[in-house]
Every structure is written in C-alpha cells, then in structure tokens.
Motif scaffolding. Structure first.
Motif, PDB file in Angstrom:
ATOM      1  N   TRP A 116       0.242  -1.179  -0.248  1.00 38.30           N
ATOM      2  CA  TRP A 116       0.370   0.523  -0.263  1.00 38.30           C
ATOM      3  C   TRP A 116       0.654   1.006   0.422  1.00 38.30           C
ATOM      4  N   LYS A 117       0.458   2.492  -0.643  1.00 38.67           N
ATOM      5  CA  LYS A 117       1.960   3.717  -1.109  1.00 38.67           C
ATOM      6  C   LYS A 117       0.469   4.590  -0.635  1.00 38.67           C
ATOM      7  N   ASP A 118       0.684   5.428   0.425  1.00 39.89           N
ATOM      8  CA  ASP A 118      -0.058   6.404   1.026  1.00 39.89           C
ATOM      9  C   ASP A 118       1.160   7.506   1.186  1.00 39.89           C
ATOM     10  N   SER A 119       1.816   8.362   1.995  1.00 41.74           N
ATOM     11  CA  SER A 119       2.157   9.046   2.717  1.00 41.74           C
ATOM     12  C   SER A 119       3.539   8.521   2.163  1.00 41.74           C
ATOM     13  N   SER A 120       3.555   7.499   2.218  1.00 39.04           N
ATOM     14  CA  SER A 120       4.998   6.161   2.761  1.00 39.04           C
ATOM     15  C   SER A 120       4.326   4.602   1.500  1.00 39.04           C
ATOM     16  N   CYS A 121       5.006   3.981   2.006  1.00 40.73           N
ATOM     17  CA  CYS A 121       4.529   2.705   1.015  1.00 40.73           C
ATOM     18  C   CYS A 121       4.859   1.710   2.029  1.00 40.73           C
ATOM     19  N   TYR A 122       4.088   0.795   2.281  1.00 42.01           N
ATOM     20  CA  TYR A 122       3.670   0.151   3.893  1.00 42.01           C
ATOM     21  C   TYR A 122       3.145  -1.304   3.223  1.00 42.01           C
ATOM     22  N   LEU A 123       3.091  -1.862   4.031  1.00 38.19           N
ATOM     23  CA  LEU A 123       2.780  -3.812   4.359  1.00 38.19           C
ATOM     24  C   LEU A 123       1.172  -3.549   4.976  1.00 38.19           C
ATOM     25  N   LEU A 124       0.501  -3.569   4.791  1.00 39.31           N
ATOM     26  CA  LEU A 124      -0.995  -4.625   5.489  1.00 39.31           C
ATOM     27  C   LEU A 124      -1.054  -5.032   5.671  1.00 39.31           C
ATOM     28  N   THR A 125      -1.280  -5.690   7.305  1.00 36.68           N
ATOM     29  CA  THR A 125      -1.572  -6.566   7.390  1.00 36.68           C
ATOM     30  C   THR A 125      -3.052  -7.164   7.605  1.00 36.68           C
ATOM     31  N   PRO A 126      -3.876  -7.040   8.526  1.00 32.56           N
ATOM     32  CA  PRO A 126      -3.630  -5.713   7.944  1.00 32.56           C
ATOM     33  C   PRO A 126      -3.352  -4.597   8.901  1.00 32.56           C
ATOM     34  N   GLN A 127      -2.706  -4.361  10.315  1.00 29.34           N
ATOM     35  CA  GLN A 127      -1.757  -4.015  10.739  1.00 29.34           C
ATOM     36  C   GLN A 127      -0.618  -3.539   9.644  1.00 29.34           C
ATOM     37  N   ARG A 128      -0.599  -1.840   9.451  1.00 28.79           N
ATOM     38  CA  ARG A 128       0.498  -0.978   8.810  1.00 28.79           C
ATOM     39  C   ARG A 128       1.830  -1.113   9.232  1.00 28.79           C
ATOM     40  N   ILE A 129       2.674  -1.200   8.503  1.00 32.41           N
ATOM     41  CA  ILE A 129       4.400  -1.856   8.787  1.00 32.41           C
ATOM     42  C   ILE A 129       4.864  -0.646   8.216  1.00 32.41           C
ATOM     43  N   LYS A 130       5.475   0.301   8.188  1.00 32.71           N
ATOM     44  CA  LYS A 130       5.957   1.138   6.891  1.00 32.71           C
ATOM     45  C   LYS A 130       7.294  -0.053   6.564  1.00 32.71           C
ATOM     46  N   LEU A 131       7.643   0.404   5.139  1.00 31.52           N
ATOM     47  CA  LEU A 131       8.022  -0.099   4.777  1.00 31.52           C
ATOM     48  C   LEU A 131       9.591   0.937   4.451  1.00 31.52           C
ATOM     49  N   SER A 132      11.066  -0.263   4.103  1.00 27.65           N
ATOM     50  CA  SER A 132      12.186   0.986   3.855  1.00 27.65           C
ATOM     51  C   SER A 132      12.151   1.226   2.183  1.00 27.65           C
ATOM     52  N   LYS A 133      11.034   1.014   1.397  1.00 27.85           N
ATOM     53  CA  LYS A 133      10.913   1.560   0.481  1.00 27.85           C
ATOM     54  C   LYS A 133      10.624   0.614  -0.568  1.00 27.85           C
ATOM     55  N   CYS A 134       9.234   1.214  -1.391  1.00 31.16           N
ATOM     56  CA  CYS A 134       8.555   1.201  -1.843  1.00 31.16           C
ATOM     57  C   CYS A 134       8.861  -0.439  -2.870  1.00 31.16           C
ATOM     58  N   LEU A 135       7.662  -1.322  -3.185  1.00 32.72           N
ATOM     59  CA  LEU A 135       7.460  -1.961  -4.137  1.00 32.72           C
ATOM     60  C   LEU A 135       7.932  -1.711  -5.435  1.00 32.72           C
ATOM     61  N   ASN A 136       8.047  -2.748  -6.350  1.00 30.16           N
ATOM     62  CA  ASN A 136       7.539  -2.653  -8.288  1.00 30.16           C
ATOM     63  C   ASN A 136       6.912  -3.893  -8.032  1.00 30.16           C
ATOM     64  N   VAL A 137       5.562  -3.099  -7.842  1.00 24.66           N
ATOM     65  CA  VAL A 137       3.873  -4.106  -7.903  1.00 24.66           C
ATOM     66  C   VAL A 137       2.986  -2.842  -7.862  1.00 24.66           C
ATOM     67  N   THR A 138       1.632  -3.710  -8.010  1.00 22.99           N
ATOM     68  CA  THR A 138       0.114  -2.262  -8.070  1.00 22.99           C
ATOM     69  C   THR A 138      -0.092  -2.527  -7.061  1.00 22.99           C
ATOM     70  N   LYS A 139      -0.683  -1.760  -7.041  1.00 17.83           N
ATOM     71  CA  LYS A 139      -0.695  -0.826  -5.427  1.00 17.83           C
ATOM     72  C   LYS A 139      -2.160  -2.312  -4.607  1.00 17.83           C
ATOM     73  N   GLY A 140      -2.133  -2.715  -3.304  1.00 18.65           N
ATOM     74  CA  GLY A 140      -3.001  -3.221  -3.040  1.00 18.65           C
ATOM     75  C   GLY A 140      -2.492  -4.647  -3.097  1.00 18.65           C
ATOM     76  N   GLU A 141      -1.503  -5.433  -4.239  1.00 20.65           N
ATOM     77  CA  GLU A 141      -1.251  -6.892  -4.520  1.00 20.65           C
ATOM     78  C   GLU A 141      -0.617  -7.047  -3.231  1.00 20.65           C
ATOM     79  N   LYS A 142      -0.733  -8.530  -3.132  1.00 20.79           N
ATOM     80  CA  LYS A 142      -0.752  -9.393  -1.765  1.00 20.79           C
ATOM     81  C   LYS A 142       0.600  -9.598  -2.118  1.00 20.79           C
ATOM     82  N   VAL A 143       1.481  -9.587  -1.136  1.00 22.43           N
ATOM     83  CA  VAL A 143       3.572  -9.892  -1.377  1.00 22.43           C
ATOM     84  C   VAL A 143       3.620 -10.516   0.050  1.00 22.43           C
TER      85      VAL A 143
END
Length: 400
Positions: A116-143
């Motif tokens: 998920w991308k908002d003000s930063s890039c996150y992993l939703l689990t659905p807990q919001r975990i901030k990532l060190s970088k954005c991923l080259n995947v579609t927003k909302g995609e499972k990873v």
C-alpha cells in the motif's frame, strides 16, 4: 642477473604491503572472528543489511547487532565485511574487504500482506507496517517480503508478488469494478451482483453511468465499503450500456421519450413502472431522458421536456383513455352538490365534456369562463367526463 633483480623488487613490495596490513589491522594476522568474539583491534567478519547510508557513512544490521562503516553502501543490500574493529563498544569497523552477500546467508524474517502506498509505502497485514522502500508491484497486491525490522520500518531485501485479493478482507486493500449508480458521498457502485459504497479522495468526481475501477481499503459493513486515498486509485474505464427504457437492468442507462403521468419528488411515466428521480416536469409533459437504472427506480442523467403540456392538442373532441390529455373550452354551466362536489360542462365548438370538480380541488369556475385543464378521460354516469389530478393542473381565463 636482471631476473634476480626483478624478483628482489617483488619481494620488497610484498614485504612492505604485509607490514602495512599489519599496521592497519593492529593485530596478528589471523582468521576473522564474529563480532561477538571480537575485541578492539580484532579482524572481524560481519554480514548484514545496509539499513542507513549517506556519503561516506553506512550502518549494517544482521538482526541482532549493528556496525558502522565509513563507506557508501546501497540501502537494503546484503553485504559481507571483513575489517578491523576500532572501538570497544564493537560499533565501528574499518573495512578491508566488502562484497555483496546472498540473502540466504542472513536469518531474514518474512511477512505476508498487501502493498500500500500513502504518504509512505506500507505492508498491510492489516496492521500497517512501514517499508524501507516502495515495491515494484500493483498497489493493493498481495506480497511476501523478506527482510529485517530496524527502527520504525521493515527493510526489504526481497519480495514475491502474489496478485490482487479476490475477496474483500476487513482493513485490507481491495479493487472493485462496476457502474456508478449514485454519485453523492458515498458513491454507490453496481458490480453486477451487489451495491458497493465508495468514499473518494477530495475533489474526485464521477458521473452517473461511469464504468469505474476503484482500489481502496475495504470495510465489511452491512454494505461493502471502499475508502480510496488517491485520485490515481479511481479510474474511469468506460460508460454503461444504453438500452430502450423497459429493457434496462441495474447499472444500465435507460433511454426513452415518455409522458409524465404523475409529478412530484419523482415522476411517474407512461412507459415504465419505475419512477424517475432527479428531474422536474409537470403532469402531462412529454420528456426525453437518459437515466441510470437503480434497484427500484431510474435517476436522471440527462433529461429535457420535449413537449410541454401546454403544446398538447385539445382533446375535448377526441378523448383517449389511459393517457394524460389537455382540454380547453368555455364553461357553459356549473352544478354543485351539497357535499361540495361539482360538475362543469365545458364545450368547444360542437364537442362537450363534464369536468369533475371535487371539493378538494379548490376550483370554482363560472359560466362563460375559459377552462384549460390537464388530466385523464373518464365517465360520469355514462357521460364523457374529465378528471383533474390537482389544482396546479387547471387554469381559468388564462394560460397555465
């Protein structure tokens, strides 16, 4: 003789380099040891992820320990370092050898969620975990991501895309596709089988009949609700199909030219059992309209009065049952009963009709007045008669 001289020079250089190396490491030449076993001046072997980097300064982390290097490394890359430990706190290492390491050499954590991308890039689990970088995947995609937590974020070394969620999960990203059937806040989307509500980003507008694709955070209320946080997550991909009125299904646009049989908040029409909302017209007007089909109604997209009721022909000589008509003529006589009900005989040339005047209508025509009315043909004790729906549908001695 020359070869002997060259050999002597090589030996001198090798000896000098060995002395210099011993000076740099400040210790006896030995195999590198782990950070846990090292002392100040020891030769250490350390493998970790670069969790901070700027010009001439980097931090490596292996999940337990960190070291500082006065080198410029790439963020989130794995490195193997051999160097001299410079302090007793076991924090700073003077690198003698640096090489990229395989992620398999580290004890990495793995997490599964949705990008998920908002003000930063996150992993939703659905807990919001901030990532060190954005991923080259579609927003909302499972990873599935591999890396380490350091500070306030998860440093991603590698990741595996797993596609978009196929069913909504509360608090997780979900993509919907359908037709806008209501465009107030929240908008309502018909996806072919159910209604879905969606809250759009500020100043993002959609039109009725737009076919859209929206990505947002799902909330499993009684009606599935999607919260989109960026205009780029709202895409118009087409327009709903237009069909003749009466043949439309939910989410399609109905087109027709019909007559208003009842006015008010919604219009009743002579071509459909569904009421038309979002447009005003008078009883008897003929309208042309494009409207979106909802579950139990139509809503105007583009509507006009094609023929105002004032332009309808005078039907006093040719009354037709079941449709709104206009009559116009001179009042020749009026009869009132004790209960307040009245009858006006209206003539035009050789034609005449009885106009019903219930007390609730509040109309009191006089003889020789010109009466114009809109209503339905009926009978009264076998005689041709005319029934007027409301006070607004009758005028005396003037245009309506």
């Amino acid at each position: 003789m020359i070869k002997a001289k060259e050999l002597e020079i090589v030996l001198i250089v090798a000896s000098t380099l060995s002395i210099l190396l011993l000076y740099l490491i400040g210790a006896k030449v030995s195999d590198p040891v782990s950070l846990e076993k090292a002392e100040k001046g020891s030769l250490v072997n350390f493998t970790g992820i670069c969790v901070y980097s700027q010009k001439g300064f980097s931090i490596l982390y292996d999940g337990n320990n960190t070291i500082i290097l006065y080198e410029t490394l790439k963020m989130d890359k794995s490195y193997k370092v051999i160097g001299k430990l410079l302090d007793e706190s076991k924090r700073t290492v003077e690198a003698l050898k640096i090489e990229e390491a395989s992620k398999n050499t580290l004890n990495l954590e793995s997490l599964e969620g949705a990008f998920w991308k908002d003000s930063s890039c996150y992993l939703l689990t659905p807990q919001r975990i901030k990532l060190s970088k954005c991923l080259n995947v579609t927003k909302g995609e499972k990873v599935k991501v591999y890396g380490l937590f350091y500070g306030d974020r998860f440093h991603v070394v590698d990741y595996i895309p797993k596609g978009l969620l196929k069913t909504p999960v509360n608090g997780m990203p979900f993509r919907i596709k359908g037709v806008v059937i209501r465009n107030i806040t929240p908008i309502t989307i018909w996806n072919g089988s159910e209604e879905i509500n969606a809250y759009l980003p500020y100043k993002t507008k959609l039109e009725l009949g737009d076919e859209v694709e929206i990505t947002g955070i799902a909330k499993l209320y009684s009606t599935l609700t999607i919260y989109a946080n960026s205009p780029s997550d709202v895409k118009v991909i087409g327009k709903a199909k237009t069909v003749p009125v009466g043949k439309e299904t939910i989410g399609e646009i109905a087109y027709g030219v019909c007559q208003v049989t009842k006015d008010g908040i919604a219009l009743s029409l002579n071509c459909t059992e569904l009421k038309l909302y979002g447009f005003s017209a008078d009883f008897g007007d003929i309208i042309e309209f494009y409207s979106i089909r909802r579950k139990n109604s139509l809503y105007c997209i583009r509507c006009i009065v094609k023929t105002p009721r004032e332009e309808l022909p005078n039907s006093i000589c040719n009354p037709i049952s079941g449709i709104p008509l206009k009559i116009q003529g001179k009042v020749t006589s009026v009869k009132r009963y004790k209960n307040g009900f009245g009858l006006a005989n209206v003539t035009n040339e050789n034609c005449w009709i009885l106009v019903k005047l219930p007390k609730s209508l509040g109309v009191h025509p006089e003889a020789n007045e010109t009466l114009t009315a809109f209503g339905f043909y009926t009978t009264y004790r076998g005689a041709p008669a005319f029934e007027i729906p409301s006070r607004d549908d009758v005028c005396l001695d003037g245009p309506c």
